[in-house]
Design a protein around this motif. Structure first.
Motif, short mmCIF file in Angstrom:
data_model
loop_
_atom_site.label_atom_id
_atom_site.label_comp_id
_atom_site.label_asym_id
_atom_site.label_seq_id
_atom_site.Cartn_x
_atom_site.Cartn_y
_atom_site.Cartn_z
N PRO A 111 0.81 -1.24 0.00
CA PRO A 111 0.00 0.00 0.00
C PRO A 111 0.84 1.29 0.00
N ARG A 112 2.12 1.16 0.34
CA ARG A 112 2.94 2.39 0.41
C ARG A 112 3.34 2.90 -0.98
N VAL A 113 3.19 2.04 -1.99
CA VAL A 113 3.62 2.45 -3.35
C VAL A 113 2.38 2.79 -4.19
N GLU A 114 2.35 4.02 -4.69
CA GLU A 114 1.24 4.47 -5.53
C GLU A 114 1.57 4.25 -7.00
N THR A 115 0.56 3.90 -7.80
CA THR A 115 0.76 3.86 -9.25
C THR A 115 0.27 5.19 -9.83
N VAL A 116 1.09 5.78 -10.67
CA VAL A 116 0.71 7.04 -11.32
C VAL A 116 0.56 6.77 -12.81
N PHE A 117 -0.64 6.95 -13.34
CA PHE A 117 -0.87 6.76 -14.78
C PHE A 117 -0.56 8.06 -15.49
N MET A 118 0.17 7.95 -16.58
CA MET A 118 0.47 9.15 -17.36
C MET A 118 0.16 8.92 -18.82
N MET A 119 -0.24 9.98 -19.52
CA MET A 119 -0.55 9.86 -20.94
C MET A 119 0.60 10.41 -21.77
N PRO A 120 1.06 9.66 -22.76
CA PRO A 120 2.08 10.23 -23.64
C PRO A 120 1.44 11.23 -24.59
N ALA A 121 2.25 11.97 -25.32
CA ALA A 121 1.73 12.89 -26.34
C ALA A 121 0.89 12.08 -27.32
#
Ligand code: PNS
Length: 176
Positions: A111-121
């Motif tokens: 639970p200590r690690v968050e996933t961050v979704f990112m969009m490419p160009a």
């Protein structure tokens, strides 16, 4: 506190889409570790060393980006590197289902690690390593989809293979 993120993947080969996400993530985090999964089950086109070398070349200009390899659970590796976040790229809705499942499973594991979704160009929203390899193998152009150095490495792979095949084909038959 130093904000550290891991950008994990196979990177076989790294594409301009990967590079775009590296650039975006490097602006948000103090330190970004691009981590190549060592997967014994897959038959990659490029060895781990080759992928490391390509990613190092591609990211030379970012002083807060480093390249590493890992095996085992991603969340364990993230904790071992002192990272709070894992970066994953979402190109289209089709990516989301798998990525969501993985993100939630990783959260359950750690639970200590968050996933961050990112969009490419948008220009890279249809680029994938799998398609790059297929297009290249079938003689199509991958210009603009991968950095020039990756295109050169792809060319060398194909030429190396052609040269070896050619050599074998021209070898005189041994007399019995
Ligand atoms: O570039 P890819 O192939 O989409 O990357 C997939 C990767 C490396 C992020 C994923 O396979 C992974 O994290 N593997 C490590 C093993 C692991 O932690 N598995 C549980 C995931 S919920």
């Amino acid at each position: 506190m130093k904000r550290v993120a891991i950008y994990p993947g196979s990177f076989d080969p790294p594409t301009n889409g990967h590079l775009d996400l590296i650039e975006r993530s490097a602006k948000i985090f103090d330190e970004l570790v691009v981590a190549i999964l060592i997967n014994e089950e897959k038959q990659p086109l490029f060895s781990i060393d080759e992928r490391c070398a390509m990613l190092r070349d591609m990211t030379r200009r970012f002083d807060n980006v480093s390249i590493d390899t890992f095996n085992g659970l991603l969340v364990d590796y993230a904790v071992s590197r002192g990272a709070q976040a894992v970066i994953r790229g979402i190109r289209a809705i089709s990516d989301y289902e798998y990525e969501l499942q993985m993100a939630l499973m990783n959260r359950k594991l750690q639970p200590r690690v968050e996933t961050v979704f990112m969009m490419p160009a948008e220009a890279y929203s249809y680029v994938s390593s799998r398609l790059v390899k297929e297009i290249f193998r079938l003689g199509g152009s991958v210009k603009g989809l991968v950095p020039q150095l990756v295109e050169t490495r792809l060319q060398e792979k194909v030429n190396g293979r052609t040269a070896r095949t050619h050599k074998v084909a021209r070898m005189p038959r041994r007399s019995r």
